[in-house]
Design an enzyme around this catalytic site. Sequence first.
Site, PDB file in Angstrom:
ATOM      1  N   ASP A 122       0.824  -1.206   0.000  1.00 40.11           N
ATOM      2  CA  ASP A 122       0.000   0.000   0.000  1.00 40.11           C
ATOM      3  C   ASP A 122       0.857   1.254   0.000  1.00 40.11           C
ATOM      4  O   ASP A 122       1.519   1.567   0.985  1.00 40.11           O
ATOM      5  CB  ASP A 122      -0.925  -0.001   1.225  1.00 40.11           C
ATOM      6  CG  ASP A 122      -1.915   1.144   1.214  1.00 40.11           C
ATOM      7  OD1 ASP A 122      -2.147   1.721   0.124  1.00 40.11           O
ATOM      8  OD2 ASP A 122      -2.468   1.478   2.275  1.00 40.11           O
ATOM      9  N   ASP A 326      -1.375   5.999  -6.905  1.00 43.80           N
ATOM     10  CA  ASP A 326      -1.757   5.009  -5.905  1.00 43.80           C
ATOM     11  C   ASP A 326      -1.746   3.613  -6.518  1.00 43.80           C
ATOM     12  O   ASP A 326      -2.434   3.356  -7.508  1.00 43.80           O
ATOM     13  CB  ASP A 326      -3.146   5.341  -5.359  1.00 43.80           C
ATOM     14  CG  ASP A 326      -3.582   4.395  -4.257  1.00 43.80           C
ATOM     15  OD1 ASP A 326      -2.714   3.948  -3.485  1.00 43.80           O
ATOM     16  OD2 ASP A 326      -4.793   4.104  -4.167  1.00 43.80           O
TER      17      ASP A 326
END
Length: 448
Positions: A122, A326
């Site tokens: 992440d 992201d």
Amino acid sequence: MATLKQPSLFVTLLALLAVSLFVAPTTSTSRKILKHHPCPTDGFRVKLRHVDSGKNLTKLERVQHGMKRGKSRLQRLNAMVLAASTAPDSDKLEAPTHAGNGEYLMELAIGTPPLSYPAVLDTGSDLIWTQCKPCTRCYKQPTPIFDPKKSSSFSKVSCDSSLCSALPSSTCSDGCEYVYSYGDYSVTQGVLGTETFTFGKSKKKVSVHNIGFGCGEDNEGDGFEQASGLVGLGRGPLSLVSQLKEPRFSYCLTPIDDRKKSVLLLGSSAKVKDSKGVTTPLIKNPLQPSFYYLSLEGISVGDTRLPIEKSTFEVGDDGSGGAIIDSGTTITYIEEKAFDELKKEFISQTKLPVDKSSSTGLDLCFSLPSDSTEVEIPKLIFHFSGGDLELPAENYMIGDSSLGVACLAMGASSGMSIFGNVQQQNILVNHDLEKDTISFIPTSCDEL
């Protein structure tokens, strides 16, 4: 499957018997670092696998699954920014919510002797954590739960340590205790500790000692079931890249319908020698210091620069807006007004009827002709400070022969814009946190 050939003007639809369609674009213009331990001298690499790898899904279905997972992530990302911008001044620098689940898993091992487990990768959060015994509340995970009592290298972090002070929320009881929330009521809480983490396999294994991590004894929420924890790669002091004292990492994502694994490169392995890519400054947002904000200035469809105000992608004084990159969001989302302009221009330049009956979940789909007619798709270019990134057609247009559609893999966002992982496929994405830059280098990721 139709192959993508540059600089061909068109790609035919003769090969639509394949589950995916690659549509060729026209060639005409139609941080704070904690002092712990250095990364091993030679750096190291870790293979990544997509959460849907091994499943019998078409490319479009994989995107749909990712969008479904990403919907809550998109909401929580925007909620985080809103919460930070409306919080009292004394709380603004430590918004206690984080991005959460992701789309790629990495294999690593914890402890002595090492216990292997898969973790979510992440780039939108910082904390490294795994579920630990004794577990008062834990979700079902694919590997045995880590027992710190059986590891000779585990130790608890003291309350006065720099690691403990870097937590957004902590208490002091039996060591440094943390609570880390992911904005959608997903949460991990437990004791902060240090451990030896091992990366890679066989002869290429690398062990790094005294990595700070969350030993989660009370964990709940959606999106973590395929993993036994999470590895944060954000810009904050608790992330893996910050703790390694090597402010440079790269990843290269293979197409989501490719069986071959993607790769994460850390330390000196992440150094970029190719100068053919685009390098652009990373922007900092004091209210969301973990995110990698891009210096996006505009977008072109074909030879048309969209009439988007430059401020659209800038971070506002209240921390809102901006554009982040992201790894955990599947498709790219851009601010609503900007997306309306992009959608309108794509319809204008693509000589295909718009499909309004499709239930793909994507905002814009075109009906494909039933014969072997050639299809022309306009280029898509992202204009960054420092250079322009022209995407390959398969990074933004997804075809499905069974549905007879080709869809734009982008959507609208009511808050900040997000550059998703479909748009990053077969691009080496290099983060240089020393220079505060990010580079995009077209690469065959399965050859790294």
